[in-house]
Write a protein that holds these residues in place. Structure first.
Motif, PDB file in Angstrom:
ATOM      1  N   PHE A 100      33.312  28.180  46.529  1.00  0.00           N
ATOM      2  CA  PHE A 100      32.382  29.002  47.311  1.00  0.00           C
ATOM      3  C   PHE A 100      31.334  28.191  48.065  1.00  0.00           C
ATOM      4  O   PHE A 100      30.596  28.728  48.878  1.00  0.00           O
ATOM      5  N   PHE A 133      29.253  35.791  49.917  1.00  0.00           N
ATOM      6  CA  PHE A 133      30.154  36.091  51.020  1.00  0.00           C
ATOM      7  C   PHE A 133      30.447  37.593  50.960  1.00  0.00           C
ATOM      8  O   PHE A 133      31.102  38.057  50.024  1.00  0.00           O
ATOM      9  N   GLY A 134      29.912  38.366  51.895  1.00  0.00           N
ATOM     10  CA  GLY A 134      29.995  39.819  51.797  1.00  0.00           C
ATOM     11  C   GLY A 134      30.866  40.424  52.872  1.00  0.00           C
ATOM     12  O   GLY A 134      30.387  40.688  53.998  1.00  0.00           O
ATOM     13  N   VAL A 135      32.128  40.662  52.531  1.00  0.00           N
ATOM     14  CA  VAL A 135      33.055  41.272  53.488  1.00  0.00           C
ATOM     15  C   VAL A 135      33.623  42.568  52.909  1.00  0.00           C
ATOM     16  O   VAL A 135      33.512  43.634  53.508  1.00  0.00           O
ATOM     17  N   THR A 136      34.226  42.466  51.692  1.00  0.00           N
ATOM     18  CA  THR A 136      34.931  43.615  51.091  1.00  0.00           C
ATOM     19  C   THR A 136      33.961  44.763  50.813  1.00  0.00           C
ATOM     20  O   THR A 136      32.830  44.539  50.385  1.00  0.00           O
ATOM     21  N   GLY A 141      39.236  47.217  51.919  1.00  0.00           N
ATOM     22  CA  GLY A 141      39.685  45.998  51.251  1.00  0.00           C
ATOM     23  C   GLY A 141      40.417  45.126  52.249  1.00  0.00           C
ATOM     24  O   GLY A 141      39.793  44.443  53.062  1.00  0.00           O
ATOM     25  N   VAL A 142      41.744  45.191  52.219  1.00  0.00           N
ATOM     26  CA  VAL A 142      42.494  44.347  53.149  1.00  0.00           C
ATOM     27  C   VAL A 142      42.321  44.794  54.610  1.00  0.00           C
ATOM     28  O   VAL A 142      42.453  43.979  55.512  1.00  0.00           O
ATOM     29  N   VAL A 165      31.325  44.990  47.923  1.00  0.00           N
ATOM     30  CA  VAL A 165      31.818  44.980  46.541  1.00  0.00           C
ATOM     31  C   VAL A 165      32.623  43.702  46.309  1.00  0.00           C
ATOM     32  O   VAL A 165      33.114  43.105  47.265  1.00  0.00           O
ATOM     33  N   TRP A 166      32.709  43.313  45.050  1.00  0.00           N
ATOM     34  CA  TRP A 166      33.384  42.074  44.634  1.00  0.00           C
ATOM     35  C   TRP A 166      32.704  40.842  45.214  1.00  0.00           C
ATOM     36  O   TRP A 166      33.346  39.826  45.454  1.00  0.00           O
ATOM     37  N   THR A 167      31.416  40.948  45.477  1.00  0.00           N
ATOM     38  CA  THR A 167      30.692  39.827  46.067  1.00  0.00           C
ATOM     39  C   THR A 167      30.451  38.774  44.982  1.00  0.00           C
ATOM     40  O   THR A 167      29.635  38.981  44.082  1.00  0.00           O
ATOM     41  N   THR A 168      31.162  37.671  45.096  1.00  0.00           N
ATOM     42  CA  THR A 168      31.034  36.577  44.120  1.00  0.00           C
ATOM     43  C   THR A 168      29.668  35.914  44.291  1.00  0.00           C
ATOM     44  O   THR A 168      29.175  35.789  45.418  1.00  0.00           O
ATOM     45  N   ARG A 216      37.348  34.824  34.349  1.00  0.00           N
ATOM     46  CA  ARG A 216      36.353  34.112  35.170  1.00  0.00           C
ATOM     47  C   ARG A 216      34.925  34.562  34.840  1.00  0.00           C
ATOM     48  O   ARG A 216      34.104  34.780  35.730  1.00  0.00           O
TER      49      ARG A 216
HETATM   50  C1  LIG Z   1      37.960  37.170  41.882  1.00  0.00           C
HETATM   51  C2  LIG Z   1      37.664  37.830  43.191  1.00  0.00           C
HETATM   52  C3  LIG Z   1      36.603  37.387  43.961  1.00  0.00           C
HETATM   53  C4  LIG Z   1      36.311  37.993  45.174  1.00  0.00           C
HETATM   54  N1  LIG Z   1      35.232  37.555  45.899  1.00  0.00           N
HETATM   55  C5  LIG Z   1      34.918  38.192  47.037  1.00  0.00           C
HETATM   56  C6  LIG Z   1      33.748  37.808  47.755  1.00  0.00           C
HETATM   57  O1  LIG Z   1      33.013  36.906  47.367  1.00  0.00           O
HETATM   58  N2  LIG Z   1      33.445  38.480  48.882  1.00  0.00           N
HETATM   59  C7  LIG Z   1      34.224  39.490  49.360  1.00  0.00           C
HETATM   60  O2  LIG Z   1      33.912  40.037  50.411  1.00  0.00           O
HETATM   61  N3  LIG Z   1      35.341  39.893  48.697  1.00  0.00           N
HETATM   62  C8  LIG Z   1      35.693  39.270  47.545  1.00  0.00           C
HETATM   63  N4  LIG Z   1      36.807  39.673  46.848  1.00  0.00           N
HETATM   64  C9  LIG Z   1      37.544  40.834  47.319  1.00  0.00           C
HETATM   65  C10 LIG Z   1      38.902  40.536  47.883  1.00  0.00           C
HETATM   66  O3  LIG Z   1      38.787  39.820  49.055  1.00  0.00           O
HETATM   67  C11 LIG Z   1      39.580  41.872  48.015  1.00  0.00           C
HETATM   68  O4  LIG Z   1      39.994  42.231  46.716  1.00  0.00           O
HETATM   69  C12 LIG Z   1      40.736  41.884  48.953  1.00  0.00           C
HETATM   70  O5  LIG Z   1      40.275  41.807  50.277  1.00  0.00           O
HETATM   71  C13 LIG Z   1      41.611  43.120  48.789  1.00  0.00           C
HETATM   72  O6  LIG Z   1      40.848  44.285  48.862  1.00  0.00           O
HETATM   73  P1  LIG Z   1      40.995  45.458  47.765  1.00  0.00           P
HETATM   74  O7  LIG Z   1      40.839  44.833  46.411  1.00  0.00           O
HETATM   75  O8  LIG Z   1      40.087  46.572  48.137  1.00  0.00           O
HETATM   76  O9  LIG Z   1      42.513  45.868  47.895  1.00  0.00           O
HETATM   77  P2  LIG Z   1      43.157  47.028  48.768  1.00  0.00           P
HETATM   78  O10 LIG Z   1      42.755  46.934  50.194  1.00  0.00           O
HETATM   79  O11 LIG Z   1      42.920  48.343  48.067  1.00  0.00           O
HETATM   80  O12 LIG Z   1      44.668  46.625  48.636  1.00  0.00           O
HETATM   81  C14 LIG Z   1      45.361  46.679  47.382  1.00  0.00           C
HETATM   82  C15 LIG Z   1      46.844  46.460  47.637  1.00  0.00           C
HETATM   83  O13 LIG Z   1      47.351  47.547  48.438  1.00  0.00           O
HETATM   84  C16 LIG Z   1      47.958  47.020  49.622  1.00  0.00           C
HETATM   85  N5  LIG Z   1      47.639  47.935  50.744  1.00  0.00           N
HETATM   86  C17 LIG Z   1      46.432  48.293  51.183  1.00  0.00           C
HETATM   87  N6  LIG Z   1      46.503  49.148  52.210  1.00  0.00           N
HETATM   88  C18 LIG Z   1      47.812  49.329  52.427  1.00  0.00           C
HETATM   89  C19 LIG Z   1      48.557  50.112  53.373  1.00  0.00           C
HETATM   90  N7  LIG Z   1      47.941  50.876  54.289  1.00  0.00           N
HETATM   91  N8  LIG Z   1      49.896  50.042  53.311  1.00  0.00           N
HETATM   92  C20 LIG Z   1      50.534  49.278  52.391  1.00  0.00           C
HETATM   93  N9  LIG Z   1      49.889  48.535  51.487  1.00  0.00           N
HETATM   94  C21 LIG Z   1      48.556  48.552  51.495  1.00  0.00           C
HETATM   95  C22 LIG Z   1      47.349  45.635  49.838  1.00  0.00           C
HETATM   96  O14 LIG Z   1      48.207  44.776  50.554  1.00  0.00           O
HETATM   97  C23 LIG Z   1      47.174  45.168  48.398  1.00  0.00           C
HETATM   98  O15 LIG Z   1      48.358  44.610  47.889  1.00  0.00           O
HETATM   99  C24 LIG Z   1      37.118  39.066  45.632  1.00  0.00           C
HETATM  100  C25 LIG Z   1      38.211  39.487  44.866  1.00  0.00           C
HETATM  101  C26 LIG Z   1      38.478  38.896  43.670  1.00  0.00           C
HETATM  102  C27 LIG Z   1      39.649  39.393  42.862  1.00  0.00           C
END
Ligand SMILES: Cc1cc2nc3c(=O)[nH]c(=O)nc-3n(C[C@H](O)[C@H](O)[C@H](O)COP(=O)(O)OP(=O)(O)OC[C@H]3O[C@@H](n4cnc5c(N)ncnc54)[C@H](O)[C@@H]3O)c2cc1C
Length: 280
Positions: A100, A133-136, A141-142, A165-168, A216
């Motif tokens: 990080f 790092f604040g994105v999620t 999520g993705v 959320v999930w901000t490390t 972790r």
């Molecule tokens: C240990 C750890 C540290 C992290 N640290 C940070 C951090 O410091 N800052 C930060 O911003 N984030 C952080 N994250 C967050 C991480 O970047 C997110 O978990 C990631 O972006 C995925 O988002 P989500 O968990 O909401 O998953 P989701 O978006 O809910 O996705 C879950 C699964 O569903 C699939 N999916 C989603 N939408 C669809 C769709 N429409 N069609 C088909 N499949 C789909 C995805 O591909 C994935 O496999 C951290 C995560 C972890 C586990």
């Protein structure tokens, strides 16, 4: 097919330089025995001694240019360092905190103003500044295009409201690299209109709540509720509205390193199984 001797020399020199990195990172990481990680894990204690050891030896700036206190090395070297950290027995508890310092500043290196680089990067290289790092977000999520955290311009400042959320690292971080919407989502160009800010993680405007999780334990994960956080214009990274594209410049190389950290953990398991030196 003839082999060019110059080419072989270049390859050998490169391999030897990478071996030096591997050995040096491994030596430093192995100063911390499994007992240290067990204690950090049990007490959910941030591994500051470990981080400071790497900071003092200059490794936190492995990817930063020399002008900002860095080593000016590349992704291969960073991947080797983090893999060796994981392999030492530190696992993600050691790799994640060093990680990080290495990746979140990349959008600033590539797109930040000279003023921003000078204020942020040397402090990070020295381990004096921890930046979260604040994105999620809970609803994004993705699919980052769906973030709802919003920044509104007020004169030469921005006011930010939203939730991450999930901000490390947010328990200890003084700053946060924050992605916020500065214009509404446009279905035709959904990734435009988001902006990156280097914001103070000001507890008066950011409620940071730790998330209970498995694994972790020393490195915290958090929810961050942002209410009226002000950021100055000079703390915007690059151009307003281009933040997502800047972020990818850090996220793409980061994926490589997350993979090599995982390989390091796998090797640690093999090392233990085969009696290779991991200090208890
Ligand atoms: C240990 C750890 C540290 C992290 N640290 C940070 C951090 O410091 N800052 C930060 O911003 N984030 C952080 N994250 C967050 C991480 O970047 C997110 O978990 C990631 O972006 C995925 O988002 P989500 O968990 O909401 O998953 P989701 O978006 O809910 O996705 C879950 C699964 O569903 C699939 N999916 C989603 N939408 C669809 C769709 N429409 N069609 C088909 N499949 C789909 C995805 O591909 C994935 O496999 C951290 C995560 C972890 C586990």
């Amino acid at each position: 097919m003839s082999t060019n001797p110059d080419y072989i020399e270049v390859l050998e020199a490169r391999e030897s330089a990478l071996s030096e990195i591997r050995e040096a990172a491994s030596r430093l990481a192995r100063r911390f025995p499994l007992r240290y990680w067990l204690e950090c894990d049990k007490e959910e204690k941030y591994p500051w001694d470990f981080v400071n050891t790497f900071a003092d030896a200059g490794w936190l700036g492995i990817l930063l240019p020399k002008a900002y206190g860095g080593m000016n090395l590349g992704l291969t070297e960073a991947a080797i360092m983090l893999s060796e950290i994981a392999r030492s027995g530190a696992g993600m508890s050691g790799a994640s905190d060093i990680h990080f310092y290495v990746f979140p500043p990349q959008p600033i290196v590539r797109h930040g103003s000279e003023d921003l680089k000078r204020r942020i990067l040397p402090e990070m290289a020295k381990g004096k500044l921890l930046m979260a790092f604040g994105v999620t977000e809970p609803t994004a999520g993705v699919d980052t295009s769906r973030i709802r955290t919003k920044a509104e311009r007020r004169g030469d400042r921005w006011v930010i409201n939203g939730q991450k959320v999930w901000t490390t690292n947010a328990q200890n971080a003084k700053k946060i690299l924050l992605l916020a919407r500065t214009s509404p989502r446009d279905e035709a160009r959904p990734l435009d209109g988001m902006t990156l800010f280097v914001a103070d993680l000001d507890r008066k405007h950011c409620d940071v709540r730790i998330i209970d999780k498995l694994g972790r334990a020393p490195v915290d994960s958090n929810e961050v509720f942002i209410d009226g956080l002000e950021v100055a214009d000079q703390d915007v990274v690059g151009e307003v509205g281009r933040g997502f594209y800047y972020l990818v410049d850090g996220l793409n190389p980061e994926r490589v390193v997350v993979a090599t950290e995982g390989i390091g953990i796998g090797r640690a398991a093999l090392d233990l199984a085969t009696g290779y030196a991991i200090r208890a």
